[in-house]
Design a protein around this motif. Structure first.
Motif: not given
Length: 363
Positions: A276, A241-243
């Motif tokens: 990111q 989800p975030d990486r």
DNA sequence: CCTCGTAAACGATCGTCACC
DNA sequence: GGTGACGATCGTTTACGAGG
């Protein structure tokens, strides 16, 4: 396509991606479909590690340098010993516990060859037709090999074998010796396949997706495709989800591929479009200390290029580098070996299990 | 000279793509 | 659907260069 279709089903490329996927799924299906924590590395070895035919030992380094009397023979012995006990078997029985994927694919290949034999033979006959009767060499003829066998077995042969028998024998020997060459492609892409399956099965998580050989620009947040350039494929990619974790998976390393690490990385950086950070991870079964050391130390813009450097099992490295002779005297280690072991101690070089676990723990 | 470590080239195979 | 060129993977082989 069903996963466990029988081999009789026409298999076009026995070592190709489709059959590999079928076989790997079958392997895990036979074992309940899940992977116990701490067992990930063992599955990689059971599926892919093989015995070097010339030494009879588990392969951990180039064959020529692992011959009896050479430097890596001692280390190969130590590695063989370690793997056997780590897989709960004996040095004698280790071979039966390894090389699952290759042996199964080879079986499929043999069936494929058999299926096509007649067809191939008729085509060959047509090709040779214009030259018939001109005394051309027969394909697969090997008088030297035949002479060698005759010389060695001469007095034990009850009757002279026909030329056809010799031809079949030579062909079978040739096939037997050629079989091991087919491992190359299998170890390459098969390593990626197995790692992906292991990652999916060790810590199943619906929010995590694992991709194999996916085009970089099709991964989330790497959309800045350079037009005109050949698209780059990522060996294995794990999207959480975030990486995002981009993995370069190489069973072993050579100089030409080491250079690719850097160009691949700069491609990834340029394509990154989410602003990111992403992880760049190297997973390998390389045993050469210099190559491992360089992977751990490589800097880009003054920070490590690889977020993690992962070895299938760092205990195996330790056992191999700590090889001892008959008197129990530990072999002196090179500087690079000491450095690699320091990297292991510091956690810079970690084992597959530890890495998978850390992946599962961090969101 | 010889050994050892490194580097580049090579061979076998599969996947992809353009083309028929 | 088959084929051939090309690029990818690997392990092995050959070549090179630094030291004892």
């Amino acid at each position: 396509m069903t996963d466990n279709a029988p081999e009789a089903e026409s298999i076009k490329a026995a070592f190709g991606a489709t059959n590999r996927a079928r076989l790997i799924n079958a392997y895990f299906a036979e074992r309940g479909g899940t992977i116990a924590p701490g067992e990930a590395w063992a599955h990689v070895y059971r599926l892919l590690l093989w015995i070097d035919q010339t030494t009879g030992l588990a392969h951990c380094y180039e064959s020529d340098k692992s011959q009896p009397g050479k430097r890596w023979y001692l280390r190969s012995l130590a590695f063989h010993d370690w793997v056997a006990s780590a897989l709960n078997t004996t040095p004698e029985k280790l071979a039966e516990n390894l090389d699952w994927l290759f042996l199964r694919a080879a079986k499929d290949l043999a069936a494929e060859v058999l299926r096509n034999a007649a067809k191939i033979a008729t085509v060959a006959q047509r090709q040779r037709a214009p030259y018939e009767g001109k005394g051309f060499p027969q394909p697969g003829e090997d008088p030297e090999l035949v002479a060698l066998i005759k010389r060695e077995l001469g007095t034990h042969l009850v009757a002279e074998a026909s030329p056809e028998v010799w031809a079949r024998l030579v062909q079978q020997i040739r096939q037997y010796l050629a079989l091991d060459n087919k491992r190359k492609n299998l170890v390459g892409e098969g390593f990626e396949d197995v790692l992906a399956q292991v990652a999916r099965r060790a810590y199943p998580n619906p929010n995590v997706s694992v991709h194999v050989r996916k085009i970089l620009h099709e991964l989330p947040g790497f959309n800045r495709a350079k037009k005109g350039e050949k698209p780059n494929k990522v060996d294995v990619a794990i999207v959480k989800p975030d990486r995002r974790i981009l993995i370069t998976a190489k069973w072993s390393v050579r100089a030409d591929r080491e250079k690719q690490f850097i160009t691949d990385y700069s491609d990834y950086v340029q394509a990154e479009s989410d602003n990111q950070p992403f992880d760049y991870v190297f997973i390998t079964n390389e045993f050469d200390p210099a190559r491992l050391m360089r992977a751990c130390e490589k800097l880009v813009s003054n920070s490590p290029m690889f977020t993690h450097v992962v070895h299938i099992n760092t205990d195996g490295l330790r056992a191999t580098y700590g090889a001892a002779d008959a008197a129990g005297a530990a072999e002196e280690q090179s500087d690079s070996m000491r450095k690699v072991l320091e990297f292991v101690d510091k956690g810079r070089l970690i084992g597959l299990n530890a890495w998978l676990q850390s992946m599962a723990e961090t969101p």
